[in-house]
Design a protein around this motif. Structure first.
Motif, PDB file in Angstrom:
ATOM      1  N   VAL A  12       3.515 -82.062 -32.992  1.00  0.00           N
ATOM      2  CA  VAL A  12       4.039 -83.240 -32.316  1.00  0.00           C
ATOM      3  C   VAL A  12       5.549 -83.151 -32.164  1.00  0.00           C
ATOM      4  O   VAL A  12       6.109 -83.528 -31.142  1.00  0.00           O
ATOM      5  CB  VAL A  12       3.638 -84.513 -33.100  1.00  0.00           C
ATOM      6  N   ALA A  13       6.221 -82.590 -33.157  1.00  0.00           N
ATOM      7  CA  ALA A  13       7.682 -82.491 -33.108  1.00  0.00           C
ATOM      8  C   ALA A  13       8.154 -81.510 -32.042  1.00  0.00           C
ATOM      9  O   ALA A  13       9.318 -81.559 -31.628  1.00  0.00           O
ATOM     10  CB  ALA A  13       8.215 -82.088 -34.479  1.00  0.00           C
ATOM     11  N   ASP A  14       7.281 -80.617 -31.619  1.00  0.00           N
ATOM     12  CA  ASP A  14       7.675 -79.624 -30.610  1.00  0.00           C
ATOM     13  C   ASP A  14       7.686 -80.189 -29.190  1.00  0.00           C
ATOM     14  O   ASP A  14       8.212 -79.546 -28.277  1.00  0.00           O
ATOM     15  CB  ASP A  14       6.725 -78.426 -30.656  1.00  0.00           C
ATOM     16  N   VAL A  15       7.096 -81.354 -29.007  1.00  0.00           N
ATOM     17  CA  VAL A  15       7.023 -81.950 -27.663  1.00  0.00           C
ATOM     18  C   VAL A  15       8.363 -82.593 -27.330  1.00  0.00           C
ATOM     19  O   VAL A  15       8.851 -83.461 -28.066  1.00  0.00           O
ATOM     20  CB  VAL A  15       5.892 -82.989 -27.580  1.00  0.00           C
ATOM     21  N   GLN A  16       8.968 -82.177 -26.237  1.00  0.00           N
ATOM     22  CA  GLN A  16      10.252 -82.729 -25.823  1.00  0.00           C
ATOM     23  C   GLN A  16      10.069 -84.114 -25.205  1.00  0.00           C
ATOM     24  O   GLN A  16       8.992 -84.457 -24.692  1.00  0.00           O
ATOM     25  CB  GLN A  16      10.934 -81.800 -24.811  1.00  0.00           C
ATOM     26  N   ASP A  17      11.145 -84.886 -25.233  1.00  0.00           N
ATOM     27  CA  ASP A  17      11.094 -86.218 -24.618  1.00  0.00           C
ATOM     28  C   ASP A  17      10.979 -86.136 -23.101  1.00  0.00           C
ATOM     29  O   ASP A  17      10.408 -87.034 -22.467  1.00  0.00           O
ATOM     30  CB  ASP A  17      12.335 -87.021 -24.997  1.00  0.00           C
ATOM     31  N   ARG A  18      11.516 -85.055 -22.521  1.00  0.00           N
ATOM     32  CA  ARG A  18      11.534 -84.967 -21.060  1.00  0.00           C
ATOM     33  C   ARG A  18      11.531 -83.508 -20.637  1.00  0.00           C
ATOM     34  O   ARG A  18      12.224 -82.675 -21.225  1.00  0.00           O
ATOM     35  CB  ARG A  18      12.775 -85.670 -20.494  1.00  0.00           C
ATOM     36  N   LEU A  67      -2.245 -79.619 -29.976  1.00  0.00           N
ATOM     37  CA  LEU A  67      -1.686 -80.602 -30.904  1.00  0.00           C
ATOM     38  C   LEU A  67      -2.749 -81.067 -31.894  1.00  0.00           C
ATOM     39  O   LEU A  67      -3.955 -81.024 -31.605  1.00  0.00           O
ATOM     40  CB  LEU A  67      -1.127 -81.805 -30.130  1.00  0.00           C
ATOM     41  N   PRO A  68      -2.312 -81.560 -33.076  1.00  0.00           N
ATOM     42  CA  PRO A  68      -3.282 -82.080 -34.060  1.00  0.00           C
ATOM     43  C   PRO A  68      -3.975 -83.342 -33.553  1.00  0.00           C
ATOM     44  O   PRO A  68      -3.566 -83.946 -32.553  1.00  0.00           O
ATOM     45  CB  PRO A  68      -2.409 -82.356 -35.284  1.00  0.00           C
ATOM     46  N   ASP A  69      -5.009 -83.759 -34.293  1.00  0.00           N
ATOM     47  CA  ASP A  69      -5.829 -84.899 -33.863  1.00  0.00           C
ATOM     48  C   ASP A  69      -5.225 -86.238 -34.220  1.00  0.00           C
ATOM     49  O   ASP A  69      -5.856 -87.288 -33.974  1.00  0.00           O
ATOM     50  CB  ASP A  69      -7.235 -84.787 -34.473  1.00  0.00           C
ATOM     51  N   SER A  70      -4.063 -86.282 -34.813  1.00  0.00           N
ATOM     52  CA  SER A  70      -3.433 -87.542 -35.188  1.00  0.00           C
ATOM     53  C   SER A  70      -1.965 -87.505 -34.799  1.00  0.00           C
ATOM     54  O   SER A  70      -1.403 -86.448 -34.494  1.00  0.00           O
ATOM     55  CB  SER A  70      -3.572 -87.785 -36.701  1.00  0.00           C
ATOM     56  N   GLY A  71      -1.354 -88.674 -34.809  1.00  0.00           N
ATOM     57  CA  GLY A  71       0.049 -88.775 -34.450  1.00  0.00           C
ATOM     58  C   GLY A  71       0.244 -89.450 -33.102  1.00  0.00           C
ATOM     59  O   GLY A  71      -0.703 -89.972 -32.490  1.00  0.00           O
ATOM     60  N   SER A  72       1.478 -89.423 -32.627  1.00  0.00           N
ATOM     61  CA  SER A  72       1.831 -90.097 -31.375  1.00  0.00           C
ATOM     62  C   SER A  72       2.826 -89.236 -30.602  1.00  0.00           C
ATOM     63  O   SER A  72       3.777 -88.702 -31.187  1.00  0.00           O
ATOM     64  CB  SER A  72       2.435 -91.470 -31.657  1.00  0.00           C
ATOM     65  N   ILE A 132      -1.228 -90.329 -26.755  1.00  0.00           N
ATOM     66  CA  ILE A 132      -0.313 -89.650 -25.826  1.00  0.00           C
ATOM     67  C   ILE A 132       0.098 -90.638 -24.738  1.00  0.00           C
ATOM     68  O   ILE A 132      -0.752 -91.305 -24.137  1.00  0.00           O
ATOM     69  CB  ILE A 132      -0.969 -88.414 -25.182  1.00  0.00           C
ATOM     70  N   GLU A 133       1.397 -90.714 -24.489  1.00  0.00           N
ATOM     71  CA  GLU A 133       1.932 -91.547 -23.401  1.00  0.00           C
ATOM     72  C   GLU A 133       2.671 -90.631 -22.424  1.00  0.00           C
ATOM     73  O   GLU A 133       3.627 -89.958 -22.812  1.00  0.00           O
ATOM     74  CB  GLU A 133       2.866 -92.621 -23.945  1.00  0.00           C
ATOM     75  N   LEU A 134       2.232 -90.622 -21.159  1.00  0.00           N
ATOM     76  CA  LEU A 134       2.752 -89.693 -20.152  1.00  0.00           C
ATOM     77  C   LEU A 134       3.354 -90.439 -18.974  1.00  0.00           C
ATOM     78  O   LEU A 134       2.790 -91.436 -18.499  1.00  0.00           O
ATOM     79  CB  LEU A 134       1.645 -88.765 -19.639  1.00  0.00           C
ATOM     80  N   ASP A 135       4.463 -89.913 -18.488  1.00  0.00           N
ATOM     81  CA  ASP A 135       5.062 -90.360 -17.224  1.00  0.00           C
ATOM     82  C   ASP A 135       5.311 -89.095 -16.401  1.00  0.00           C
ATOM     83  O   ASP A 135       6.253 -88.336 -16.670  1.00  0.00           O
ATOM     84  CB  ASP A 135       6.371 -91.108 -17.482  1.00  0.00           C
ATOM     85  N   VAL A 136       4.464 -88.843 -15.397  1.00  0.00           N
ATOM     86  CA  VAL A 136       4.491 -87.590 -14.652  1.00  0.00           C
ATOM     87  C   VAL A 136       4.848 -87.905 -13.199  1.00  0.00           C
ATOM     88  O   VAL A 136       4.171 -88.710 -12.554  1.00  0.00           O
ATOM     89  CB  VAL A 136       3.132 -86.857 -14.727  1.00  0.00           C
ATOM     90  N   ARG A 137       5.884 -87.240 -12.681  1.00  0.00           N
ATOM     91  CA  ARG A 137       6.357 -87.529 -11.332  1.00  0.00           C
ATOM     92  C   ARG A 137       6.629 -86.245 -10.561  1.00  0.00           C
ATOM     93  O   ARG A 137       7.034 -85.237 -11.139  1.00  0.00           O
ATOM     94  CB  ARG A 137       7.649 -88.357 -11.361  1.00  0.00           C
ATOM     95  N   ALA A 138       6.426 -86.322  -9.260  1.00  0.00           N
ATOM     96  CA  ALA A 138       6.809 -85.248  -8.341  1.00  0.00           C
ATOM     97  C   ALA A 138       7.455 -85.893  -7.125  1.00  0.00           C
ATOM     98  O   ALA A 138       6.982 -86.928  -6.644  1.00  0.00           O
ATOM     99  CB  ALA A 138       5.598 -84.417  -7.925  1.00  0.00           C
ATOM    100  N   GLY A 139       8.553 -85.282  -6.648  1.00  0.00           N
ATOM    101  CA  GLY A 139       9.156 -85.790  -5.413  1.00  0.00           C
ATOM    102  C   GLY A 139       8.278 -85.457  -4.224  1.00  0.00           C
ATOM    103  O   GLY A 139       7.797 -86.328  -3.506  1.00  0.00           O
TER     104      GLY A 139
END
Length: 402
Positions: free
Chosen positions: A297-303, A318-323, A386-393
């Motif tokens: 989980v710590a390896d996932v970047q904010d952006r 990723l493991p089965d727990s965490g945020s 998991i909370e995702l915000d995915v965008r493409a121009g």
């Protein structure tokens, strides 16, 4: 001195008034003898084909002009819709818009006319929302092209594809054979044709070569001027080259030649559109995309960001727990996120300009589209969140559970 200066000013004002009156008369003549949209040989509404037939120029050049205008801030779209509404169709008394206000008959239904009218509002909103001064300059150039066409080729009769009908003999009239009364003349030798001098070879106008030469000088001049003037960026240089090529095509439509410039104008227009619609923020490291597979989980970047390329984020290790909360954004390309089958995923997917979305079976495509929702996975609520915000121009966005 004073009377002479006043007289010169009066002459200047008088000349300006005459010039403006001449422009107004030419535009009124254009309206009186405006193009007619043909029923055959057209691709959409017949606007480009009608203009080409009216002024006896290549229809491909007119279509390319509308495409180039559409890529120049969207100006070509409302102009084409205006032509569709204001130019009558072949065989009709008046245009669709005039028919709507009861000025005559048009074969287009009133419902379709109203629909085209409604489409003008978003087209105009998009066009004038993308940049005021540039749009006004482009519109002025389009009006100037119409003026030049009417001024130089308005006297021509519209081209048609009709064949001249053969002469039909009058029934009952005797057919006359000039040799029928003189049988001895039947075997007369054929006269020897006199040799004709070879026709002089006509030199083709070198519009294409001259235009390419001017475009090359523009590129070289922009590169030199860019040392002192920051305005001469690659984007502005491409815009200047597109303007030169478009001018060459316009001149070629009058004198012939220059049609090969189309194959250079089209890709440059697409490149220019992409460079103006995409913000690279001057960071060359944002080109090329990435492929990441974090295992903690710590390896996932904010952006995660990229300018052009393919972005792939695989969260299935990723493991089965965490945020986890992250955002992925690409200006031009694709953004793909793989999530575990049992994770609770809250997502928002968006194409800010134009694109295609496929996010956990929620789909959309088109301009400025967006989907969002929450998917709890195969085992229901519980486990990794998991909370995702995915965008493409401009491009494709996918969130997949596999």
């Amino acid at each position: 001195m004073w009377p002479a200066a006043a007289e010169r000013n009066l002459v200047i004002v008088s000349g300006t008034e005459k010039a403006m009156q001449g422009v107004a008369d030419t535009l009124r003549e254009f309206w009186a003898h405006r193009p007619v949209r043909p029923r055959a040989g057209r691709k959409l509404g017949g606007v480009a084909t009608g203009i080409a037939l009216r002024y006896q120029i290549d229809p491909v050049i007119v279509r390319i002009a509308f495409v180039a205008l559409a890529l120049s801030g969207g100006v070509g779209v409302p102009l084409y819709l205006a032509g569709w509404l204001l130019l009558p169709e072949e065989g009709d008394e008046v245009s669709p818009l005039e028919s709507l206000i009861s000025k005559g008959h048009s074969s287009m239904s009133q419902a379709r006319t109203v629909l085209l009218g409604f489409l003008m509002f978003p087209a105009l909103a998009f066009t004038f929302g993308s940049g005021g001064f540039q749009i006004l300059v482009t519109l002025a150039a389009a009006v100037a092209c119409i003026y030049l066409l009417q001024k130089n080729r308005g006297h021509l009769q519209p081209a048609t594809l009709a064949e001249p009908s053969p002469v039909t003999p009058v029934p009952g009239a005797p057919a006359w054979d000039p040799l029928g009364a003189a049988p001895f003349a039947w075997d007369l030798p054929e006269p020897t044709p006199r040799p004709q001098p070879p026709a002089p070879r006509q030199r083709k106008p070198r519009v294409g070569l001259v235009t390419l030469g001017v475009a090359t000088m523009v590129i070289a001049g922009s590169a030199i001027a860019g040392i002192w003037a920051p305005w001469f960026t690659p984007v502005h240089t491409i815009g200047l080259v597109i303007a030169v090529l478009a001018a060459g095509l316009l001149v070629g439509s009058f004198v012939g030649g220059g049609r090969g410039l189309i194959w250079l104008l089209l890709p440059l227009s697409l490149v220019g559109f992409g460079m103006t619609a995409i913000d690279f923020e001057g960071d060359t490291t944002k080109l090329g995309g990435f492929d990441a597979t974090p295992k903690a989980v710590a390896d996932v970047q904010d952006r995660y960001e990229a300018g052009v390329g393919s972005m792939r984020l695989d969260l299935r290790q990723l493991p089965d727990s965490g945020s986890v909360k992250t955002a992925i954004e690409v200006d031009l390309g694709e953004a793909i996120v793989h999530v575990p089958k049992n994770a609770d995923v809250t997502f928002k997917c968006e194409a800010t300009s134009i694109g295609e979305l496929n996010c956990l079976d929620k789909r959309a495509e088109g301009s400025e589209v967006q989907v969002s929702g929450t998917d709890l996975g195969a085992n229901g609520e519980g486990g990794l969140k998991i909370e995702l915000d995915v965008r493409a121009g401009v491009g494709e966005v996918r969130v997949l559970r596999d």
